[in-house]
Motif scaffolding. Sequence first.
Motif, PDB file in Angstrom:
ATOM      1  N   ALA A   1       0.829  -1.207   0.000  1.00 54.52           N
ATOM      2  CA  ALA A   1       0.000   0.000   0.000  1.00 54.52           C
ATOM      3  C   ALA A   1       0.862   1.256   0.000  1.00 54.52           C
ATOM      4  O   ALA A   1       0.568   2.234  -0.695  1.00 54.52           O
ATOM      5  N   ALA A   2       1.943   1.240   0.789  1.00 54.47           N
ATOM      6  CA  ALA A   2       2.836   2.402   0.842  1.00 54.47           C
ATOM      7  C   ALA A   2       3.504   2.637  -0.498  1.00 54.47           C
ATOM      8  O   ALA A   2       3.641   3.780  -0.950  1.00 54.47           O
ATOM      9  N   ARG A   3       3.925   1.557  -1.159  1.00 61.75           N
ATOM     10  CA  ARG A   3       4.540   1.698  -2.478  1.00 61.75           C
ATOM     11  C   ARG A   3       3.548   2.311  -3.480  1.00 61.75           C
ATOM     12  O   ARG A   3       3.940   3.122  -4.336  1.00 61.75           O
ATOM     13  N   THR A   4       2.288   1.950  -3.370  1.00 66.41           N
ATOM     14  CA  THR A   4       1.271   2.495  -4.271  1.00 66.41           C
ATOM     15  C   THR A   4       1.123   4.001  -4.070  1.00 66.41           C
ATOM     16  O   THR A   4       1.038   4.770  -5.039  1.00 66.41           O
ATOM     17  N   VAL A   5       1.099   4.425  -2.798  1.00 67.71           N
ATOM     18  CA  VAL A   5       0.987   5.855  -2.496  1.00 67.71           C
ATOM     19  C   VAL A   5       2.196   6.609  -3.035  1.00 67.71           C
ATOM     20  O   VAL A   5       2.069   7.667  -3.668  1.00 67.71           O
ATOM     21  N   ILE A   6       3.379   6.081  -2.803  1.00 73.03           N
ATOM     22  CA  ILE A   6       4.608   6.758  -3.242  1.00 73.03           C
ATOM     23  C   ILE A   6       4.645   6.867  -4.762  1.00 73.03           C
ATOM     24  O   ILE A   6       4.993   7.912  -5.322  1.00 73.03           O
ATOM     25  N   ALA A   7       4.275   5.790  -5.446  1.00 73.28           N
ATOM     26  CA  ALA A   7       4.273   5.818  -6.910  1.00 73.28           C
ATOM     27  C   ALA A   7       3.303   6.866  -7.439  1.00 73.28           C
ATOM     28  O   ALA A   7       3.562   7.527  -8.453  1.00 73.28           O
ATOM     29  N   ALA A   8       2.166   7.033  -6.746  1.00 73.50           N
ATOM     30  CA  ALA A   8       1.170   8.008  -7.182  1.00 73.50           C
ATOM     31  C   ALA A   8       1.618   9.437  -6.923  1.00 73.50           C
ATOM     32  O   ALA A   8       1.300  10.354  -7.691  1.00 73.50           O
ATOM     33  N   GLU A   9       2.369   9.653  -5.834  1.00 71.61           N
ATOM     34  CA  GLU A   9       2.756  11.010  -5.437  1.00 71.61           C
ATOM     35  C   GLU A   9       4.040  11.488  -6.107  1.00 71.61           C
ATOM     36  O   GLU A   9       4.208  12.679  -6.342  1.00 71.61           O
ATOM     37  N   ALA A  10       4.959  10.582  -6.395  1.00 69.65           N
ATOM     38  CA  ALA A  10       6.240  10.992  -6.957  1.00 69.65           C
ATOM     39  C   ALA A  10       6.051  11.519  -8.382  1.00 69.65           C
ATOM     40  O   ALA A  10       5.369  10.888  -9.190  1.00 69.65           O
ATOM     41  N   PRO A  11       6.615  12.673  -8.715  1.00 67.80           N
ATOM     42  CA  PRO A  11       6.424  13.262 -10.039  1.00 67.80           C
ATOM     43  C   PRO A  11       7.191  12.545 -11.142  1.00 67.80           C
ATOM     44  O   PRO A  11       6.933  12.770 -12.322  1.00 67.80           O
ATOM     45  N   ARG A  12       8.125  11.708 -10.740  1.00 69.22           N
ATOM     46  CA  ARG A  12       8.903  10.944 -11.716  1.00 69.22           C
ATOM     47  C   ARG A  12       9.277   9.617 -11.052  1.00 69.22           C
ATOM     48  O   ARG A  12       9.344   9.536  -9.818  1.00 69.22           O
ATOM     49  N   PRO A  13       9.554   8.581 -11.816  1.00 71.71           N
ATOM     50  CA  PRO A  13       9.923   7.296 -11.211  1.00 71.71           C
ATOM     51  C   PRO A  13      11.230   7.401 -10.437  1.00 71.71           C
ATOM     52  O   PRO A  13      12.217   7.944 -10.937  1.00 71.71           O
ATOM     53  N   VAL A  14      11.229   6.919  -9.208  1.00 71.75           N
ATOM     54  CA  VAL A  14      12.448   6.884  -8.399  1.00 71.75           C
ATOM     55  C   VAL A  14      12.559   5.505  -7.762  1.00 71.75           C
ATOM     56  O   VAL A  14      11.548   4.859  -7.473  1.00 71.75           O
ATOM     57  N   PRO A  15      13.786   5.021  -7.550  1.00 72.54           N
ATOM     58  CA  PRO A  15      13.950   3.721  -6.888  1.00 72.54           C
ATOM     59  C   PRO A  15      13.395   3.768  -5.466  1.00 72.54           C
ATOM     60  O   PRO A  15      13.531   4.778  -4.764  1.00 72.54           O
ATOM     61  N   VAL A  16      12.774   2.682  -5.045  1.00 73.78           N
ATOM     62  CA  VAL A  16      12.270   2.533  -3.680  1.00 73.78           C
ATOM     63  C   VAL A  16      12.940   1.308  -3.067  1.00 73.78           C
ATOM     64  O   VAL A  16      12.839   0.204  -3.616  1.00 73.78           O
ATOM     65  N   ILE A  17      13.632   1.510  -1.956  1.00 74.76           N
ATOM     66  CA  ILE A  17      14.337   0.430  -1.279  1.00 74.76           C
ATOM     67  C   ILE A  17      13.743   0.247   0.110  1.00 74.76           C
ATOM     68  O   ILE A  17      13.535   1.213   0.842  1.00 74.76           O
ATOM     69  N   GLU A  18      13.460  -0.996   0.475  1.00 80.91           N
ATOM     70  CA  GLU A  18      12.900  -1.307   1.785  1.00 80.91           C
ATOM     71  C   GLU A  18      14.031  -1.577   2.773  1.00 80.91           C
ATOM     72  O   GLU A  18      15.032  -2.199   2.425  1.00 80.91           O
ATOM     73  N   LEU A  19      13.869  -1.103   4.015  1.00 80.58           N
ATOM     74  CA  LEU A  19      14.862  -1.392   5.034  1.00 80.58           C
ATOM     75  C   LEU A  19      14.239  -1.394   6.416  1.00 80.58           C
ATOM     76  O   LEU A  19      13.160  -0.825   6.629  1.00 80.58           O
ATOM     77  N   THR A  20      14.915  -2.039   7.333  1.00 81.85           N
ATOM     78  CA  THR A  20      14.483  -2.129   8.720  1.00 81.85           C
ATOM     79  C   THR A  20      15.640  -1.716   9.614  1.00 81.85           C
ATOM     80  O   THR A  20      16.793  -2.105   9.373  1.00 81.85           O
ATOM     81  N   ASP A  21      15.340  -0.904  10.628  1.00 80.58           N
ATOM     82  CA  ASP A  21      16.337  -0.455  11.605  1.00 80.58           C
ATOM     83  C   ASP A  21      17.516   0.269  10.944  1.00 80.58           C
ATOM     84  O   ASP A  21      18.636   0.244  11.460  1.00 80.58           O
ATOM     85  N   GLY A  22      17.280   0.910   9.810  1.00 78.91           N
ATOM     86  CA  GLY A  22      18.308   1.720   9.174  1.00 78.91           C
ATOM     87  C   GLY A  22      19.434   0.951   8.523  1.00 78.91           C
ATOM     88  O   GLY A  22      20.422   1.543   8.087  1.00 78.91           O
ATOM     89  N   VAL A  23      19.307  -0.367   8.430  1.00 81.12           N
ATOM     90  CA  VAL A  23      20.396  -1.189   7.905  1.00 81.12           C
ATOM     91  C   VAL A  23      20.318  -1.249   6.379  1.00 81.12           C
ATOM     92  O   VAL A  23      19.319  -1.699   5.811  1.00 81.12           O
ATOM     93  N   ILE A  24      21.380  -0.786   5.716  1.00 81.14           N
ATOM     94  CA  ILE A  24      21.450  -0.790   4.262  1.00 81.14           C
ATOM     95  C   ILE A  24      22.924  -0.736   3.854  1.00 81.14           C
ATOM     96  O   ILE A  24      23.754  -0.159   4.566  1.00 81.14           O
ATOM     97  N   ASP A  25      23.245  -1.325   2.740  1.00 81.38           N
ATOM     98  CA  ASP A  25      24.599  -1.259   2.209  1.00 81.38           C
ATOM     99  C   ASP A  25      24.855   0.180   1.756  1.00 81.38           C
ATOM    100  O   ASP A  25      24.151   0.691   0.874  1.00 81.38           O
ATOM    101  N   PRO A  26      25.838   0.868   2.355  1.00 79.09           N
ATOM    102  CA  PRO A  26      26.098   2.266   1.977  1.00 79.09           C
ATOM    103  C   PRO A  26      26.346   2.456   0.490  1.00 79.09           C
ATOM    104  O   PRO A  26      26.103   3.543  -0.049  1.00 79.09           O
ATOM    105  N   ARG A  27      26.815   1.406  -0.189  1.00 77.57           N
ATOM    106  CA  ARG A  27      27.087   1.532  -1.622  1.00 77.57           C
ATOM    107  C   ARG A  27      25.820   1.786  -2.428  1.00 77.57           C
ATOM    108  O   ARG A  27      25.885   2.293  -3.555  1.00 77.57           O
ATOM    109  N   LEU A  28      24.654   1.459  -1.842  1.00 75.45           N
ATOM    110  CA  LEU A  28      23.392   1.687  -2.547  1.00 75.45           C
ATOM    111  C   LEU A  28      22.957   3.152  -2.515  1.00 75.45           C
ATOM    112  O   LEU A  28      22.215   3.597  -3.402  1.00 75.45           O
ATOM    113  N   ILE A  29      23.400   3.894  -1.507  1.00 75.22           N
ATOM    114  CA  ILE A  29      22.860   5.244  -1.320  1.00 75.22           C
ATOM    115  C   ILE A  29      23.920   6.339  -1.312  1.00 75.22           C
ATOM    116  O   ILE A  29      23.575   7.521  -1.405  1.00 75.22           O
TER     117      ILE A  29
END
Length: 345
Positions: A196-224
């Motif tokens: 549902a959140a992805r649907t809202v974001i896709a509708a609101e964003a003026p252009r396509p942007v990557p969406v990455i899911e994460l928990t507790d702030g953990v992400i490979d820094p090379r992605l961002i």
Amino acid sequence: MSDLTKVPVTIVTGFLGAGKTTLISHLIRNAGGRRLAVVVNEFGTLGVDGDILKSCAIPDCPADNIVELANGCICCTVADDFIPTVEHLLALDPRPDHILIETSGLALPKPLLKAFDWPAIRSRITVDGVLALADAEAVAAGRFAPDLVAIEAQRAADPGIDHETPLAEVFEDQLACADMVLLTKVDLAGPDGVAAARTVIAAEAPRPVPVIELTDGVIDPRLILGLGAAAEDDIASRPSHHDGEDEHEHEDFDSVVIALGEITDPAVLTSRIEALARDRQILRVKGYAAVTGKPMRLLVQAVGARVRCHYDRLWQPGEPRGTSLVVIAEHDHIDPDTIRAALLD
């Protein structure tokens, strides 16, 4: 000076409680050899996020490289605060390899992005990317986005009326400026909530942007980090509700710092914050509490009626023990006496 010699800057934006500080804490601990510097902008006079981040300091990001701006919205105080702060960080020896800027949850990212065109800093830094954090559970519940179908129907009936709430405008402006959206707290939202959140974001964003899911702030820094967006050169493709305005104000929102003594039961404080959020439509509560008989400080973080508490560090020798909470809400819902009474009852 070529772009290769510019210091890259990542702007981390997102609504209140979306997890910006948690993400930056993770990046500090997993910098991959980069020398980092951090600028933290608080909404309200009590610095909380900067203190949290300084406790994460490591040799590649010492406490002196973490600067807190707690005297106003960073995008409203460019000349007085932001530019001197950036110049200070660029003068550090050794110079940072990468700067992270955490905006307040109510900041509009586009005015800040425009500040990178200032002659004093334009040749020395570049916006590597704008990251917009979105709380999956909150977005899925519709707390930070309007009913799109209903709004479009109302606009069709009377296009001269603006039916969007201030919170929706902030959320939409943050999405519109983003190079990447980080969907946080996906564990709380569950598969249906994430969808549902992805649907809202896709509708609101003026252009396509990557969406990455994460928990507790953990992400490979090379992605961002290392996106190379040069976002300051791409402002026209990042629309804002406030385009064309000479300046913007945050009169829709207000904050108050509530200072209390020691508390005896964290569960009681949690229940009072939950009730306050429901009864007074409080958006955010954050701060510290001193618990009687406990040697450690209790960190309090609340988004609406969702409250999380944990002990973060020992009280320092000579440090006054007490409870200080920043309460943020829309302007009409901030009444210091009522809020204090609700937390004391």
